[in-house]
Design an enzyme around this catalytic site. Structure first.
Site, PDB file in Angstrom:
ATOM      1  N   LYS A  55       0.827  -1.213   0.000  1.00  0.00           N
ATOM      2  CA  LYS A  55       0.000   0.000   0.000  1.00  0.00           C
ATOM      3  C   LYS A  55       0.861   1.264   0.000  1.00  0.00           C
ATOM      4  CE  LYS A  55      -4.534  -1.229   0.438  1.00  0.00           C
ATOM      5  NZ  LYS A  55      -4.564  -2.598   0.862  1.00  0.00           N
ATOM      6  N   SER A 308       1.333  -9.799  -0.415  1.00  0.00           N
ATOM      7  CA  SER A 308       1.081  -8.356  -0.433  1.00  0.00           C
ATOM      8  C   SER A 308       1.319  -7.646   0.895  1.00  0.00           C
ATOM      9  CB  SER A 308      -0.353  -8.110  -0.901  1.00  0.00           C
ATOM     10  OG  SER A 308      -1.250  -8.923  -0.171  1.00  0.00           O
TER      11      SER A 308
HETATM   12  C1  LIG Z   1      -5.229  -3.669   0.522  1.00  0.00           C
HETATM   13  C2  LIG Z   1      -4.608  -4.989   0.500  1.00  0.00           C
HETATM   14  C3  LIG Z   1      -4.873  -5.914  -0.545  1.00  0.00           C
HETATM   15  C4  LIG Z   1      -5.872  -5.633  -1.648  1.00  0.00           C
HETATM   16  O1  LIG Z   1      -5.531  -4.564  -2.475  1.00  0.00           O
HETATM   17  P1  LIG Z   1      -6.641  -3.922  -3.445  1.00  0.00           P
HETATM   18  O2  LIG Z   1      -5.916  -2.894  -4.213  1.00  0.00           O
HETATM   19  O3  LIG Z   1      -7.716  -3.348  -2.579  1.00  0.00           O
HETATM   20  O4  LIG Z   1      -7.166  -5.031  -4.299  1.00  0.00           O
HETATM   21  C5  LIG Z   1      -4.176  -7.108  -0.539  1.00  0.00           C
HETATM   22  N1  LIG Z   1      -3.308  -7.433   0.434  1.00  0.00           N
HETATM   23  C6  LIG Z   1      -3.037  -6.596   1.454  1.00  0.00           C
HETATM   24  C7  LIG Z   1      -2.056  -7.016   2.484  1.00  0.00           C
HETATM   25  C8  LIG Z   1      -3.676  -5.348   1.521  1.00  0.00           C
HETATM   26  O5  LIG Z   1      -3.401  -4.516   2.536  1.00  0.00           O
END
Ligand SMILES: *Cc1c(COP(=O)(O)O)cnc(C)c1O
Length: 334
Positions: A55, A308
């Site tokens: 993010k 992510s």
């Molecule tokens: C926000 C987030 C996502 C999803 O991202 P989007 O852009 O909303 O699809 C995935 N993994 C983590 C760890 C996140 O914080």
């Protein structure tokens, strides 16, 4: 045209903007997952990113594009946790006042990090949607600039920088698994990758409980979902009906969508910890869960699973580490 809303050049520009604040994260082969799937599997270890999630890329890209006048007004964001942490980190770096609105279900470890960054934290509402209504009120009242977690071209271009890193490190990649909620991450990555090679397959992965984008894609329009507690708390929340970019981008670029259960997510978190020594939060582990439980039809390698985020509550992680060994063995059967 592939880049019909956001151009590849916007992703390169975003990279220039955010370079000094964001790390290039490693692409690591998972030996054990490669063995189990019979394909080469790599992890894009964004769980090691500054602030613990990707993010930061989108937030930095957006905030650094603001004018001096906008910065002096202050910024506001609604978040399931990681976006708020990223926004507050960049804001403190640039000396901008930040207000972060979250629901009462955002885990304490994420709240603590936002507070440490010096942001004003508003914990109100039972769901992401309710937190959003509160944020809209504060934004109007105080004239703040909104930093959207996904539905913004600068944010999407920022997330796309992760895609550039994948294609540079592994040009032969065939399949990429991306955790998907509002769709900003997968949209940005897709623009970067499909501009290089449209045949790279993009698979969105999300939890069974409250899969807003998947259900919307299936219905062909944005549908409302009920938010439920999940290990993948970072993927919680619906898609606002006034969505401008990410739903259309996902319709265009997401080749397949896969759902994983809570038990499968837990198993994947434990796998990452035990086999690859990575701390991955539930939202970040859904791609591993999909691979471990053979959810992707006709999987073709090399495969990249985007991990992510890594912001998991330590108590939750320890509980999972202790409880899910036997469960995993039964599921995988190898
Ligand atoms: C926000 C987030 C996502 C999803 O991202 P989007 O852009 O909303 O699809 C995935 N993994 C983590 C760890 C996140 O914080």
């Amino acid at each position: 045209m592939l880049d019909f809303i956001i151009k590849l050049s916007a992703i390169f520009k975003a990279r220039q903007r955010i370079n000094s604040l964001v790390w290039r994260t490693p692409l690591i082969e998972s030996y054990e997952l490669s063995k189990r799937t019979d394909e080469q599997v790599y992890f894009k270890a964004e769980c090691l990113q500054v602030t613990g999630s990707f993010k930061l890329r989108g937030a930095a890209s957006k905030i650094l594009s603001l004018t001096g006048e906008e910065r002096s007004r202050g910024i506001i964001a609604v978040s399931s946790g990681n976006h708020g942490r990223a926004v507050s980190y960049i804001a403190s770096h640039l000396g901008i006042e930040a207000t972060i609105c979250v629901s009462k279900h955002v885990p304490e470890n994420k709240l603590a990090a936002i507070r440490r960054n010096g942001a004003q934290l508003v914990v109100e509402g039972q769901t992401y949607e309710e937190a959003e209504e509160i944020a809209v009120g504060i934004q109007r009242e105080r004239g703040l600039v909104r930093i959207d977690p996904f539905d913004d071209p600068y944010v999407i271009a920022g997330q796309g920088t992760l895609g550039l890193e994948i294609i540079e490190d592994l040009p032969e990649v065939r399949t990429v698994l991306v955790p998907m909620s509002g769709g900003g991450l997968i949209s940005g990555i897709a623009i970067a990758l499909k501009s290089a090679d449209p045949s790279i397959r993009l698979i969105g992965v999300t939890m069974e409980k409250g899969a807003a984008m998947v259900e919307s894609l299936r219905a062909g329009h944005i549908v409302e979902i009920t938010e439920e507690p999940t290990l993948a708390d970072g993927l919680a929340g619906g898609i606002p009906p006034d969505n401008r970019y990410t739903f259309r981008l996902c319709q265009r670029y997401v080749d397949d969508a896969v759902l994983v259960s809570e038990a499968e997510i837990a198993r994947a978190m434990r796998f990452a910890l035990e086999e690859d020594h990575l701390v991955v939060e539930g939202s970040g582990a859904v791609g591993i869960a999909a691979l471990l439980h053979d959810k992707v039809a006709k999987l073709k390698g090399p495969v990249v699973a985007v991990l992510s985020g890594g912001n998991v509550d330590l108590g939750v992680l320890l509980e999972i580490a202790n409880q899910h060994g036997a469960l995993g063995q039964r599921h995988v059967g190898s």
